[in-house]
Motif scaffolding. Structure first.
Motif, PDB file in Angstrom:
ATOM      1  N   LEU A 118       0.825  -1.216   0.000  1.00 41.13           N
ATOM      2  CA  LEU A 118       0.000   0.000   0.000  1.00 41.13           C
ATOM      3  C   LEU A 118       0.853   1.257   0.000  1.00 41.13           C
ATOM      4  O   LEU A 118       0.533   2.232  -0.690  1.00 41.13           O
ATOM      5  CB  LEU A 118      -0.959  -0.001   1.198  1.00 41.13           C
ATOM      6  N   ASN A 119       1.959   1.245   0.754  1.00 37.48           N
ATOM      7  CA  ASN A 119       2.849   2.408   0.765  1.00 37.48           C
ATOM      8  C   ASN A 119       3.498   2.619  -0.600  1.00 37.48           C
ATOM      9  O   ASN A 119       3.654   3.755  -1.055  1.00 37.48           O
ATOM     10  CB  ASN A 119       3.905   2.267   1.858  1.00 37.48           C
ATOM     11  N   GLY A 120       3.876   1.535  -1.260  1.00 41.02           N
ATOM     12  CA  GLY A 120       4.435   1.649  -2.609  1.00 41.02           C
ATOM     13  C   GLY A 120       3.419   2.192  -3.605  1.00 41.02           C
ATOM     14  O   GLY A 120       3.754   3.023  -4.459  1.00 41.02           O
ATOM     15  N   LEU A 121       2.171   1.756  -3.485  1.00 40.92           N
ATOM     16  CA  LEU A 121       1.122   2.255  -4.381  1.00 40.92           C
ATOM     17  C   LEU A 121       0.856   3.738  -4.141  1.00 40.92           C
ATOM     18  O   LEU A 121       0.644   4.507  -5.083  1.00 40.92           O
ATOM     19  CB  LEU A 121      -0.172   1.452  -4.190  1.00 40.92           C
ATOM     20  N   GLU A 122       0.883   4.150  -2.884  1.00 35.60           N
ATOM     21  CA  GLU A 122       0.662   5.565  -2.561  1.00 35.60           C
ATOM     22  C   GLU A 122       1.723   6.441  -3.222  1.00 35.60           C
ATOM     23  O   GLU A 122       1.425   7.525  -3.727  1.00 35.60           O
ATOM     24  CB  GLU A 122       0.681   5.762  -1.048  1.00 35.60           C
ATOM     25  N   GLN A 123       2.944   5.962  -3.272  1.00 32.49           N
ATOM     26  CA  GLN A 123       4.040   6.758  -3.839  1.00 32.49           C
ATOM     27  C   GLN A 123       3.904   6.981  -5.338  1.00 32.49           C
ATOM     28  O   GLN A 123       4.485   7.916  -5.868  1.00 32.49           O
ATOM     29  CB  GLN A 123       5.378   6.097  -3.513  1.00 32.49           C
ATOM     30  N   ILE A 124       3.124   6.144  -6.027  1.00 30.40           N
ATOM     31  CA  ILE A 124       2.937   6.370  -7.468  1.00 30.40           C
ATOM     32  C   ILE A 124       1.604   7.059  -7.767  1.00 30.40           C
ATOM     33  O   ILE A 124       1.204   7.160  -8.920  1.00 30.40           O
ATOM     34  CB  ILE A 124       3.089   5.070  -8.301  1.00 30.40           C
ATOM     35  N   TYR A 146      -9.342 -12.189   1.869  1.00 26.93           N
ATOM     36  CA  TYR A 146     -10.359 -11.143   1.774  1.00 26.93           C
ATOM     37  C   TYR A 146      -9.806  -9.927   2.511  1.00 26.93           C
ATOM     38  O   TYR A 146      -9.530 -10.010   3.710  1.00 26.93           O
ATOM     39  CB  TYR A 146     -11.659 -11.567   2.463  1.00 26.93           C
ATOM     40  N   VAL A 147      -9.633  -8.832   1.815  1.00 26.65           N
ATOM     41  CA  VAL A 147      -9.092  -7.633   2.444  1.00 26.65           C
ATOM     42  C   VAL A 147     -10.073  -6.492   2.217  1.00 26.65           C
ATOM     43  O   VAL A 147     -10.487  -6.229   1.085  1.00 26.65           O
ATOM     44  CB  VAL A 147      -7.708  -7.263   1.860  1.00 26.65           C
ATOM     45  N   GLN A 148     -10.448  -5.830   3.292  1.00 20.59           N
ATOM     46  CA  GLN A 148     -11.265  -4.618   3.178  1.00 20.59           C
ATOM     47  C   GLN A 148     -10.329  -3.436   3.388  1.00 20.59           C
ATOM     48  O   GLN A 148      -9.648  -3.357   4.408  1.00 20.59           O
ATOM     49  CB  GLN A 148     -12.385  -4.590   4.201  1.00 20.59           C
ATOM     50  N   VAL A 149     -10.271  -2.560   2.394  1.00 19.31           N
ATOM     51  CA  VAL A 149      -9.452  -1.360   2.514  1.00 19.31           C
ATOM     52  C   VAL A 149     -10.363  -0.142   2.601  1.00 19.31           C
ATOM     53  O   VAL A 149     -11.502  -0.154   2.126  1.00 19.31           O
ATOM     54  CB  VAL A 149      -8.459  -1.188   1.335  1.00 19.31           C
ATOM     55  N   GLU A 150      -9.817   0.876   3.221  1.00 28.25           N
ATOM     56  CA  GLU A 150     -10.519   2.164   3.291  1.00 28.25           C
ATOM     57  C   GLU A 150      -9.706   3.188   2.514  1.00 28.25           C
ATOM     58  O   GLU A 150      -8.505   3.324   2.724  1.00 28.25           O
ATOM     59  CB  GLU A 150     -10.670   2.618   4.735  1.00 28.25           C
ATOM     60  N   ASN A 151     -10.372   3.868   1.595  1.00 27.01           N
ATOM     61  CA  ASN A 151      -9.760   4.971   0.868  1.00 27.01           C
ATOM     62  C   ASN A 151      -9.768   6.168   1.812  1.00 27.01           C
ATOM     63  O   ASN A 151     -10.840   6.671   2.173  1.00 27.01           O
ATOM     64  CB  ASN A 151     -10.553   5.255  -0.410  1.00 27.01           C
ATOM     65  N   SER A 169      -7.358  -6.043  -6.053  1.00 24.60           N
ATOM     66  CA  SER A 169      -8.792  -6.114  -6.350  1.00 24.60           C
ATOM     67  C   SER A 169      -9.551  -4.987  -5.654  1.00 24.60           C
ATOM     68  O   SER A 169     -10.389  -4.306  -6.264  1.00 24.60           O
ATOM     69  CB  SER A 169      -9.330  -7.473  -5.897  1.00 24.60           C
ATOM     70  N   ALA A 170      -9.265  -4.776  -4.375  1.00 20.88           N
ATOM     71  CA  ALA A 170      -9.977  -3.726  -3.619  1.00 20.88           C
ATOM     72  C   ALA A 170      -9.668  -2.332  -4.154  1.00 20.88           C
ATOM     73  O   ALA A 170     -10.580  -1.500  -4.274  1.00 20.88           O
ATOM     74  CB  ALA A 170      -9.593  -3.819  -2.136  1.00 20.88           C
ATOM     75  N   VAL A 171      -8.409  -2.091  -4.498  1.00 18.09           N
ATOM     76  CA  VAL A 171      -8.055  -0.771  -5.053  1.00 18.09           C
ATOM     77  C   VAL A 171      -8.789  -0.556  -6.372  1.00 18.09           C
ATOM     78  O   VAL A 171      -9.353   0.523  -6.610  1.00 18.09           O
ATOM     79  CB  VAL A 171      -6.513  -0.653  -5.228  1.00 18.09           C
ATOM     80  N   GLY A 208      -3.309   6.697  -4.393  1.00 11.67           N
ATOM     81  CA  GLY A 208      -4.108   7.179  -3.267  1.00 11.67           C
ATOM     82  C   GLY A 208      -3.651   6.531  -1.980  1.00 11.67           C
ATOM     83  O   GLY A 208      -2.843   5.607  -1.980  1.00 11.67           O
ATOM     84  N   ARG A 209      -4.200   7.044  -0.882  1.00  7.73           N
ATOM     85  CA  ARG A 209      -3.875   6.505   0.445  1.00  7.73           C
ATOM     86  C   ARG A 209      -4.976   5.559   0.880  1.00  7.73           C
ATOM     87  O   ARG A 209      -6.148   5.934   0.929  1.00  7.73           O
ATOM     88  CB  ARG A 209      -3.737   7.631   1.461  1.00  7.73           C
ATOM     89  N   PHE A 210      -4.575   4.350   1.190  1.00  5.41           N
ATOM     90  CA  PHE A 210      -5.499   3.328   1.657  1.00  5.41           C
ATOM     91  C   PHE A 210      -4.973   2.740   2.948  1.00  5.41           C
ATOM     92  O   PHE A 210      -3.763   2.707   3.178  1.00  5.41           O
ATOM     93  CB  PHE A 210      -5.630   2.193   0.625  1.00  5.41           C
ATOM     94  N   THR A 211      -5.873   2.260   3.762  1.00  4.44           N
ATOM     95  CA  THR A 211      -5.493   1.528   4.956  1.00  4.44           C
ATOM     96  C   THR A 211      -6.307   0.247   5.003  1.00  4.44           C
ATOM     97  O   THR A 211      -7.424   0.194   4.474  1.00  4.44           O
ATOM     98  CB  THR A 211      -5.698   2.374   6.231  1.00  4.44           C
ATOM     99  N   ILE A 212      -5.749  -0.763   5.622  1.00  4.83           N
ATOM    100  CA  ILE A 212      -6.448  -2.037   5.750  1.00  4.83           C
ATOM    101  C   ILE A 212      -7.409  -1.939   6.919  1.00  4.83           C
ATOM    102  O   ILE A 212      -7.018  -1.611   8.033  1.00  4.83           O
ATOM    103  CB  ILE A 212      -5.446  -3.188   5.949  1.00  4.83           C
TER     104      ILE A 212
END
Length: 161
Positions: free
Chosen positions: A91-97, A123-128, A154-156, A100-104
């Motif tokens: 998630l931190n790597g994705l934020e850098q590109i 199954y992962v629920q993320v919050e934008n 998938s969630a992103v 967006g910022r997501f948390t599990i």
């Protein structure tokens, strides 16, 4: 499915049932599940990744680095993120590109069947964090880390619909 996921998927099933005007067969429900959670097209595609963990003897100061390659809106991007585990590093790597910022928010996993050759399903629920929207993603792989990273992908993608 995790209990917290029931309302989200139940709504998808109900909309499809209403549009068809008939009850769905189990094959139809599984097809809806695959289309909405497993084979989710979107802005992000995971190409490859490598995880490295630098840990103390007791594991209390563990830092995980994930390096990888993704396609973001069709463009190849290299990512590198650090976290307390592979998922937070991803998630931190994705934020850098700029994704967006997501948390599990929640995480569940289990084997799909008995035996040491079983696939894992995560199954992962993320919050934008920009809009507070919470969505689930699902990943399947023989490797639990890969299943979990696929679930985040998938969630992103679902959050960008």
């Amino acid at each position: 499915l995790p209990k917290a996921m029931h309302p989200e998927f139940g709504h998808i099933v109900q909309v499809e049932t209403d549009s068809r005007g008939t009850e769905l067969k189990k094959e139809d429900i599984f097809s809806l599940f695959k289309d909405n959670y497993i084979e989710v097209p979107g802005v992000l595609e995971l190409v490859r990744y490598k995880v490295n963990e630098d840990a103390s003897d007791d594991g209390s100061d563990s830092v995980v680095t994930l390096e990888g390659e993704v396609l973001y809106k069709g463009e190849k991007k290299l990512i590198e993120g650090k976290g307390n585990g592979p998922l937070s590093a991803y998630l931190n790597g994705l934020e850098q590109i700029g994704i967006g910022r997501f948390t599990i928010h929640s995480y569940d996993e289990h084997a799909r069947e008995d035996g040491d050759r079983s696939q894992a399903i995560a199954y992962v629920q993320v919050e934008n964090l920009s809009n507070g929207m919470k969505v689930f993603g699902v990943g399947i792989s023989p490797n639990i880390t890969s299943a979990s990273i696929r679930a985040i992908t998938s969630a992103v993608n679902r959050s960008h619909r």
